[in-house]
Design a protein around this motif. Structure first.
Motif, PDB file in Angstrom:
ATOM      1  N   GLU A  92       3.130 -12.302  -1.537  1.00 15.63           N
ATOM      2  CA  GLU A  92       1.742 -11.933  -1.841  1.00 15.63           C
ATOM      3  C   GLU A  92       1.097 -11.394  -0.566  1.00 15.63           C
ATOM      4  O   GLU A  92       0.993 -12.085   0.444  1.00 15.63           O
ATOM      5  N   VAL A  93       0.721 -10.120  -0.634  1.00 14.80           N
ATOM      6  CA  VAL A  93       0.109  -9.456   0.509  1.00 14.80           C
ATOM      7  C   VAL A  93      -1.398  -9.669   0.458  1.00 14.80           C
ATOM      8  O   VAL A  93      -2.032  -9.486  -0.576  1.00 14.80           O
ATOM      9  N   GLY A  94      -1.971 -10.057   1.582  1.00 19.16           N
ATOM     10  CA  GLY A  94      -3.411 -10.287   1.617  1.00 19.16           C
ATOM     11  C   GLY A  94      -3.835 -10.939   2.909  1.00 19.16           C
ATOM     12  O   GLY A  94      -3.549 -10.444   4.004  1.00 19.16           O
ATOM     13  N   SER A  95      -4.486 -12.077   2.780  1.00 18.27           N
ATOM     14  CA  SER A  95      -5.067 -12.750   3.938  1.00 18.27           C
ATOM     15  C   SER A  95      -4.037 -13.467   4.802  1.00 18.27           C
ATOM     16  O   SER A  95      -4.343 -13.896   5.907  1.00 18.27           O
ATOM     17  N   GLY A  96      -2.833 -13.609   4.288  1.00 18.45           N
ATOM     18  CA  GLY A  96      -1.831 -14.371   5.028  1.00 18.45           C
ATOM     19  C   GLY A  96      -1.826 -15.835   4.663  1.00 18.45           C
ATOM     20  O   GLY A  96      -1.098 -16.629   5.268  1.00 18.45           O
ATOM     21  N   GLU A  97      -2.610 -16.204   3.630  1.00 20.37           N
ATOM     22  CA  GLU A  97      -2.633 -17.578   3.158  1.00 20.37           C
ATOM     23  C   GLU A  97      -2.307 -17.589   1.662  1.00 20.37           C
ATOM     24  O   GLU A  97      -2.735 -16.719   0.924  1.00 20.37           O
ATOM     25  N   GLY A  98      -1.551 -18.595   1.242  1.00 18.84           N
ATOM     26  CA  GLY A  98      -1.180 -18.706  -0.159  1.00 18.84           C
ATOM     27  C   GLY A  98       0.095 -19.518  -0.287  1.00 18.84           C
ATOM     28  O   GLY A  98       0.622 -20.047   0.695  1.00 18.84           O
ATOM     29  N   GLN A  99       0.594 -19.591  -1.503  1.00 18.21           N
ATOM     30  CA  GLN A  99       1.789 -20.405  -1.742  1.00 18.21           C
ATOM     31  C   GLN A  99       3.002 -19.588  -2.166  1.00 18.21           C
ATOM     32  O   GLN A  99       4.031 -20.143  -2.520  1.00 18.21           O
ATOM     33  N   TYR A 100       2.869 -18.251  -2.121  1.00 16.09           N
ATOM     34  CA  TYR A 100       3.988 -17.407  -2.528  1.00 16.09           C
ATOM     35  C   TYR A 100       4.346 -16.419  -1.417  1.00 16.09           C
ATOM     36  O   TYR A 100       4.146 -15.224  -1.543  1.00 16.09           O
ATOM     37  N   ALA A 101       4.841 -16.958  -0.314  1.00 12.59           N
ATOM     38  CA  ALA A 101       5.251 -16.153   0.842  1.00 12.59           C
ATOM     39  C   ALA A 101       4.138 -15.196   1.268  1.00 12.59           C
ATOM     40  O   ALA A 101       4.290 -13.970   1.190  1.00 12.59           O
ATOM     41  N   PRO A 102       3.003 -15.725   1.710  1.00 13.03           N
ATOM     42  CA  PRO A 102       1.866 -14.872   2.059  1.00 13.03           C
ATOM     43  C   PRO A 102       2.119 -14.061   3.329  1.00 13.03           C
ATOM     44  O   PRO A 102       2.613 -14.591   4.324  1.00 13.03           O
ATOM     45  N   VAL A 103       1.796 -12.785   3.270  1.00 10.87           N
ATOM     46  CA  VAL A 103       1.936 -11.912   4.442  1.00 10.87           C
ATOM     47  C   VAL A 103       0.714 -11.000   4.533  1.00 10.87           C
ATOM     48  O   VAL A 103       0.056 -10.716   3.529  1.00 10.87           O
ATOM     49  N   ARG A 104       0.442 -10.534   5.724  1.00 14.39           N
ATOM     50  CA  ARG A 104      -0.649  -9.588   5.953  1.00 14.39           C
ATOM     51  C   ARG A 104      -0.074  -8.177   5.999  1.00 14.39           C
ATOM     52  O   ARG A 104       1.078  -7.974   6.404  1.00 14.39           O
ATOM     53  N   ARG A 105      -0.880  -7.213   5.590  1.00 13.99           N
ATOM     54  CA  ARG A 105      -0.407  -5.830   5.603  1.00 13.99           C
ATOM     55  C   ARG A 105      -0.077  -5.364   7.025  1.00 13.99           C
ATOM     56  O   ARG A 105       0.899  -4.641   7.241  1.00 13.99           O
ATOM     57  N   ASP A 106      -0.906  -5.738   7.984  1.00 16.07           N
ATOM     58  CA  ASP A 106      -0.630  -5.294   9.345  1.00 16.07           C
ATOM     59  C   ASP A 106       0.651  -5.924   9.879  1.00 16.07           C
ATOM     60  O   ASP A 106       1.369  -5.327  10.690  1.00 16.07           O
ATOM     61  N   ALA A 107       0.975  -7.145   9.400  1.00 13.78           N
ATOM     62  CA  ALA A 107       2.233  -7.776   9.809  1.00 13.78           C
ATOM     63  C   ALA A 107       3.428  -7.035   9.214  1.00 13.78           C
ATOM     64  O   ALA A 107       4.459  -6.849   9.877  1.00 13.78           O
ATOM     65  N   LEU A 108       3.297  -6.595   7.974  1.00 14.31           N
ATOM     66  CA  LEU A 108       4.349  -5.776   7.368  1.00 14.31           C
ATOM     67  C   LEU A 108       4.541  -4.484   8.157  1.00 14.31           C
ATOM     68  O   LEU A 108       5.676  -4.047   8.401  1.00 14.31           O
ATOM     69  N   ALA A 109       3.434  -3.877   8.554  1.00 13.05           N
ATOM     70  CA  ALA A 109       3.497  -2.602   9.267  1.00 13.05           C
ATOM     71  C   ALA A 109       4.156  -2.747  10.638  1.00 13.05           C
ATOM     72  O   ALA A 109       4.793  -1.805  11.129  1.00 13.05           O
ATOM     73  N   ARG A 110       4.017  -3.927  11.255  1.00 11.11           N
ATOM     74  CA  ARG A 110       4.625  -4.145  12.567  1.00 11.11           C
ATOM     75  C   ARG A 110       6.109  -4.494  12.481  1.00 11.11           C
ATOM     76  O   ARG A 110       6.821  -4.465  13.484  1.00 11.11           O
ATOM     77  N   ALA A 111       6.588  -4.841  11.299  1.00 10.57           N
ATOM     78  CA  ALA A 111       7.994  -5.214  11.132  1.00 10.57           C
ATOM     79  C   ALA A 111       8.890  -3.994  11.362  1.00 10.57           C
ATOM     80  O   ALA A 111       8.492  -2.853  11.102  1.00 10.57           O
TER      81      ALA A 111
END
Length: 431
Positions: A168-187
Motif C-alpha cells: 500500500e503506497v501512501g504515508s508509509g504507515e499501515g498493515q499491508y507493506a506500507p511504502v512511500r512513493r518517494d521511497a519507491l522512487a529512490r529504490a
C-alpha cells in the motif's frame, strides 16, 4: 525476446475463487475465471515476453482449491506458449500461492520473494544476453506493518530492472507493506509493478513508472471504471504503459434528473430509455464488456419520491435490458431529489410535517451539530452497528461498500432520504 523492446502483460488482484457482487450469478461471463482466461489468451496472442502477476491472484486460503485449476492451466499455457511468468504473493494469497507454486514445476514460472525476502530473476534474449531483471518480494503472512524496501538490494546489471511488489503506497504507515512513493522512487529499479490497490493507477515519480494495474475484473461497486490488464513496454531509456480493457463487467453510477416527470408511469420509461442509450455507448466503445451494473442517482425536484422508490425497487429486482449482447442491471439507487414544494415554508409550521421539514433542512444542509440531528445519528449508528455485528451480516463483509458499518455521512444521507419519503406521506395527508 528482443533486447531492444521488452513487452510485459501485467495484472494483479485477480482474486480467483471469488465472484463479483451484485451481478447476476447465472452469468458465467462475469466470473473472474473467465477474465483470467482472457488475460492468458491476450498474452499469448500478443506474444509478450512475460506475464507479471502482482499478488492476490488467489482470493484466500478457503478458495485455493477452487482457484487451482484455472491458475495452473493458465500458467501452463503461458509457459508452453513461450511467455515467462513472474509473480509475487499478496496478503490474500500469502500462503495459498506458494503452496500452489510448489505443485507447478515449470522452468518459466517464477514466484519471487517467498518468505518475505527479496528475490530476483533474469530474463534473457534469444542471443543469451540479459534483456531485463525482475526483483520481487512476497507477503510472508497476512499482514506486514514494515516497509519491505529497507532490505532491497540489486545486483549489478546493464539492462532494465523491474520491481514487483504487493503493497500500500501512501504515508508509509499501515498493515499491508506500507511504502512511500518517494521511497519507491529512490529504490534501484527502473519501474514498479504493484498490487493491492484495486483502482488502476499509472503514476510517475521522478520519471519512474509506479503502476497499479488494479483488479483484472471489478469485484464490487467500490471498483468503478474500466478494468483489465496493462501492456508495459520496456525500451532503452523509456518505459510505457497501456491499459487493455479486458474486464467483462463494469460498475457505474448514473445520474437521472427527474424534475420534468409528472406521473408515476413516466419513471420506468425514462429509466429504461436512459439505461439503453448509455449501455449502447459503452458496449460500442468497449467490445469485451458484457454487463454493466448501474447505481442510479435520482436528482432534481419532484413529488414522486415514494413512486420512484417503489417503481425502481421493482425494476432492480427484474430489469435486465440487452443491447447487442451486453446486459444491464440496477444494483442500487439513491434519491438525492428535493421536494417540489417549499420545504422552508413548510418548516414554519409546528405540526408533524413542519417539525419533520425543520429536521430535513438541517440534515440536507449537513448541520450535524443540531441536538436533534445528533440524537438521530446516535440512534441510527447504534441500530446499524447491531445489524453489522450479527452473524447473518457475515456474507456482506466481502463487499468493500458493506465491509464496515455506515459512517456519519452515510447515516445522514440515509436519514434524509427516508425523511423525504415520510414527509411526502404527511404532506399528502395534510393537503
Amino acid at each position: 525476446m528482443s533486447k531492444e523492446l521488452l513487452q510485459l502483460l501485467c495484472t494483479g488482484d485477480v482474486h480467483l475463487g471469488r465472484r463479483p457482487s451484485r451481478v447476476p450469478v447465472e452469468n458465467d461471463e462475469l466470473s473472474v475465471r473467465r477474465v483470467w482466461d482472457r488475460f492468458v489468451e491476450t498474452a499469448l496472442n500478443r506474444e509478450v515476453d512475460a506475464a507479471v502477476l502482482t499478488g492476490d491472484i488467489v482470493d484466500s486460503e478457503n478458495q485455493m482449491y477452487e482457484a487451482y485449476g484455472a491458475l495452473e492451466r493458465g500458467i501452463q499455457d503461458l509457459v508452453d506458449g513461450g511467455v515467462e511468468v513472474v509473480a509475487v504473493a499478496g496478503n490474500h494469497d500469502h500462503s495459498a500461492f506458494p503452496r500452489l507454486a510448489r505443485s507447478i514445476d515449470l522452468n518459466g514460472f517464477h514466484l519471487l520473494g517467498q518468505g518475505g525476502t527479496w528475490d530476483e530473476v533474469q530474463l534473457n534474449g534469444p542471443d543469451g544476453e540479459e534483456a531485463a531483471r525482475f526483483v520481487g518480494w512476497s507477503f510472508p503472512q497476512a499482514t506486514e506493518h514494515a516497509s519491505p524496501l529497507a532490505d532491497l538490494e540489486r545486483s549489478e546489471t546493464d539492462g532494465p530492472t523491474i520491481g514487483v511488489l504487493h503493497c500500500e503506497v501512501g504515508s508509509g504507515e499501515g498493515q499491508y507493506a506500507p511504502v512511500r512513493r518517494d521511497a519507491l522512487a529512490r529504490a534501484p529499479v527502473d519501474a514498479w509493478l504493484l498490487g493491492h490497490i484495486h483502482a488502476p493507477d499509472e503514476h510517475r515519480e521522478g520519471g519512474q513508472l509506479q503502476l497499479y494495474p488494479g483488479s483484472l475484473q471489478p469485484l464490487d461497486p467500490g471498483e468503478p471504471g474500466v478494468h483489465g490488464a496493462w501492456l508495459v513496454e520496456v525500451a532503452p531509456g523509456e518505459i510505457t504503459a497501456e491499459k487493455l480493457p479486458l474486464a467483462s463487467l463494469r460498475y457505474k453510477e448514473f445520474a437521472l434528473d427527474v424534475t420534468d416527470l409528472d406521473a408515476e408511469e413516466e419513471i420506468e420509461t425514462q429509466v429504461l430509455q436512459s439505461l439503453r442509450e448509455d449501455l449502447a455507448g459503452l458496449s460500442d466503445r468497449w467490445p469485451e464488456l458484457s454487463h454493466v451494473a448501474y447505481r442510479l442517482l435520482f436528482e432534481g425536484r419532484t413529488n414522486l419520491h415514494r413512486e420512484i422508490e417503489e417503481t425502481v425497487g421493482q425494476m432492480a429486482r427484474s430489469l435486465q435490458p440487452d443491447v447487442d449482447g451486453a446486459t444491464a442491471t440496477i444494483e442500487a439507487f439513491d434519491l438525492e431529489t428535493r421536494p417540489d414544494y417549499d420545504l422552508e415554508e413548510l418548516a414554519q409550521g409546528d405540526d408533524p410535517p413542519g417539525v419533520l421539514a425543520q429536521l430535513l433542512l438541517k440534515l440536507g444542509d449537513g448541520d450535524v451539530d443540531d441536538t436533534r440531528v445528533q440524537t438521530l445519528l446516535r440512534r441510527a449508528s447504534k441500530a446499524t452497528s447491531k445489524v453489522y455485528e450479527s452473524s447473518r451480516y457475515e456474507p456482506l463483509r466481502h463487499d468493500s461498500e458493506t465491509r464496515e458499518p455506515p459512517g456519519r455521512e452515510a447515516l445522514r444521507s440515509m436519514l434524509y432520504k427516508q425523511g423525504l419519503l415520510l414527509l411526502d406521506e404527511l404532506h399528502e395527508n395534510r393537503s
